[in-house]
Design an enzyme around this catalytic site. Structure first.
Site, PDB file in Angstrom:
ATOM      1  N   GLU A 296       0.828  -1.198   0.000  1.00  0.00           N
ATOM      2  CA  GLU A 296       0.000   0.000   0.000  1.00  0.00           C
ATOM      3  C   GLU A 296       0.869   1.258   0.000  1.00  0.00           C
ATOM      4  O   GLU A 296       0.527   2.269  -0.616  1.00  0.00           O
ATOM      5  CB  GLU A 296      -0.935   0.004   1.213  1.00  0.00           C
TER       6      GLU A 296
ATOM      7  N   TRP B 229       1.912   1.715  -3.558  1.00  0.00           N
ATOM      8  CA  TRP B 229       0.845   2.356  -4.337  1.00  0.00           C
ATOM      9  C   TRP B 229       0.913   3.874  -4.169  1.00  0.00           C
ATOM     10  O   TRP B 229       0.754   4.634  -5.133  1.00  0.00           O
ATOM     11  CB  TRP B 229      -0.527   1.863  -3.881  1.00  0.00           C
TER      12      TRP B 229
ATOM     13  N   TRP C 249     -20.684  13.357 -19.628  1.00  0.00           N
ATOM     14  CA  TRP C 249     -21.161  13.236 -18.255  1.00  0.00           C
ATOM     15  C   TRP C 249     -22.538  13.884 -18.110  1.00  0.00           C
ATOM     16  O   TRP C 249     -22.798  14.938 -18.685  1.00  0.00           O
ATOM     17  CB  TRP C 249     -20.178  13.916 -17.295  1.00  0.00           C
TER      18      TRP C 249
ATOM     19  N   ASN D 212     -11.098   2.359   2.661  1.00  0.00           N
ATOM     20  CA  ASN D 212     -10.634   2.309   1.279  1.00  0.00           C
ATOM     21  C   ASN D 212     -11.524   1.448   0.386  1.00  0.00           C
ATOM     22  O   ASN D 212     -11.779   1.796  -0.774  1.00  0.00           O
ATOM     23  CB  ASN D 212      -9.197   1.795   1.214  1.00  0.00           C
TER      24      ASN D 212
ATOM     25  N   TRP E 186     -15.586  12.490 -12.775  1.00  0.00           N
ATOM     26  CA  TRP E 186     -14.721  12.111 -11.654  1.00  0.00           C
ATOM     27  C   TRP E 186     -14.100  13.322 -10.968  1.00  0.00           C
ATOM     28  O   TRP E 186     -13.801  13.287  -9.769  1.00  0.00           O
ATOM     29  CB  TRP E 186     -13.622  11.147 -12.113  1.00  0.00           C
TER      30      TRP E 186
ATOM     31  N   TRP F 121      -9.270   8.305  -8.170  1.00  0.00           N
ATOM     32  CA  TRP F 121     -10.495   8.695  -8.867  1.00  0.00           C
ATOM     33  C   TRP F 121     -10.414   8.351 -10.352  1.00  0.00           C
ATOM     34  O   TRP F 121     -11.390   7.880 -10.941  1.00  0.00           O
ATOM     35  CB  TRP F 121     -10.792  10.182  -8.655  1.00  0.00           C
TER      36      TRP F 121
END
Length: 465
Positions: free
Chosen positions: A287, A290, A318, A353, A371, A394
């Site tokens: 993690e 990441w 959108w 998360n 987003w 996102w």
């Protein structure tokens, strides 16, 4: 704009060769000092730049700036401001106990440095590197200011293990897929000493004297927040059990709570990695990788803050229905796990998360809301908001980013409950009315929304430019 790494600290021990800016007696009488500028490193333990500064040839005046360029856009009860204020108060008190002090300025960094120049003959300004877009722009301006006043400007790597282009492909290009990046990161770690940078042992280089009072929250237009940064836990027990617990939001101690502390540097990432290396299960370590993966993506592709990494995704039509966006923000979508996540966020500044992935997917794909709207709302609310991770995740959810979920992967908000909150422990904590007739009706029907999403994405991605 990229900056030189500036990790060489030899200049901190050298006299300037040029004449001082002013030649009167007051200029000569000002104490010669270096300044260490706290930013995203709100701690004294294992602080790279502070350690290097204290080992230089000049006494070190520590500085923190409550930056109005950032604060003026924050809500009066922003939990991050409260947390920073608490951390800075603790640092100031600890430095006083060592015989030093901390200069705390409310305004801008440029103003703070100019004020200190009136009191001190500043030789060098030292800080730890920050990689976010605003920080790069600010630091470029500070670098120019230092050059104008013949002040050395030095930055060090502190908030990451590997930065910028330290982990790249063999051809020098950045990784845009996590797995090969993580493998190279782990390989590079084998030869990285994870140096600890001591601070207290060099405290004699803190000049004695009072550097002034610290501005209160109220003076800056804020008040104590109900949103509290929770203590972190990366103990061997937590790390070993992390893989089996991390996906279940109903577990109150299933995650490390490290993210806001990493964001503000109240804990050293080197200290964490040193502790995690002996742990057999490396899920928690991954993690952290990441986090650094998204940070290097933002460094190499700064346009992704506002534009899709995959340009064709910016052709999506959108819907951006403001009423549905309000329902999503307020946890009133009629989907219990989505609503629980948003209510947790609004109430605490945290969101699990696993639930973040669902609520992001729901906004982009069920509601077809850009987003960027969701990213901006998270930036406003999250205690652990970090530009690179927020934008990266996102875009992952929308399908538009690096190593993203494919556009046809659409989380089913009902089956996600069965997988990750079967007993509705988490849901009932935040949506107690979920099983009652008065609970909100779904804002959109799942099957229809899925079909609509696929058709909308396909129309955009198949469009000929």
């Amino acid at each position: 704009m990229r900056q030189a790494k500036g990790s060489d600290d030899s200049h901190l021990n050298q006299e300037r060769n040029s004449e001082p800016l002013l030649n009167d007696s007051r200029q000569r009488q000002r104490p010669e000092v270096n300044i260490f500028w706290f930013r995203r490193d709100l701690r004294l333990k294992d602080n790279h730049g502070l350690s290097k500064a204290l080992r230089g040839s000049y006494p070190v005046v520590p500085l923190f700036v409550f930056d109005r360029n950032i604060l003026d856009s924050c809500a009066p009860d922003d939990g991050r401001v409260s947390f920073i204020h608490e951390q800075i108060s603790q640092i100031k008190e600890e430095l006083k106990s060592w015989g030093g002090d901390l200069k705390v300025h409310y305004g801008t960094a440029e103003q703070a440095i100019k004020e200190l120049q009136q009191e001190f003959d500043v030789k060098h300004l030292i800080c730890n590197r920050d990689y976010e877009p605003y920080a790069l722009t600010r630091d470029l301006a500070i670098k120019r200011l230092c050059e104008e006043h013949n002040i050395g400007f030095h930055q060090f790597k502190d908030q990451v293990i590997f930065e910028m282009d330290e982990i790249v492909k063999d051809d020098g290009k950045p990784y845009v897929v996590y797995t090969p990046y993580s493998k190279k990161w782990l390989k590079a770690l084998e030869t990285n000493p994870l140096t600890e940078y001591p601070v207290e042992k060099h405290k004699a280089n803190l000049p004695p004297g009072d550097l002034g009072a610290m501005p209160t929250l109220e003076y800056m237009g804020f008040k104590p927040s109900a949103h509290r940064v929770l203590p972190y836990d990366y103990s061997p027990v937590m790390a070993q059990n992390y893989q089996g617990q991390r996906n279940f939001p109903g577990l109150t101690k299933g995650t490390s709570k490290l993210s806001p502390h990493l964001r503000f540097g109240s804990v050293s990432v080197r200290q964490i990695v040193r502790a995690l290396l002996p742990i057999e299960d490396i899920t928690l370590l991954k993690e952290l990788i990441w986090r650094e993966f998204f940070m290097q993506i933002l460094w190499h592709f700064p346009h992704t803050v506002t534009k899709s990494f995959k340009p064709q995704y910016d052709r999506i039509s959108w819907r951006n229905d403001p009423k549905e966006f309000e329902a999503w923000k307020n946890g009133q979508t009629g989907y219990p796990l989505v609503d629980a996540g948003m209510r947790e966020l609004n109430t605490t500044g945290y969101m699990h998360n696993r639930v973040r992935m669902l609520v992001a997917s729901f906004l982009c794909k069920h509601l077809l809301i850009d987003w960027r709207w969701g990213e901006a709302y998270f930036a406003e609310k999250l205690l652990d908001y970090e530009c690179s991770s927020n934008v990266g995740n996102w875009q992952w959810a929308a399908g538009s980013g690096v190593d993203a979920a494919p556009y046809f992967r659409i989380f089913n908000p009902m089956t996600q409950v069965d997988k990750f909150d079967k007993q509705k422990t988490y849901i009932k904590r935040w949506v107690p009315e979920c099983d009652l007739p008065r609970y909100t009706k779904p804002v959109v029907e799942h099957k229809m929304a899925r079909t609509r999403c696929l058709e909308t994405y396909k129309a955009a991605l198949n469009e000929v430019v």
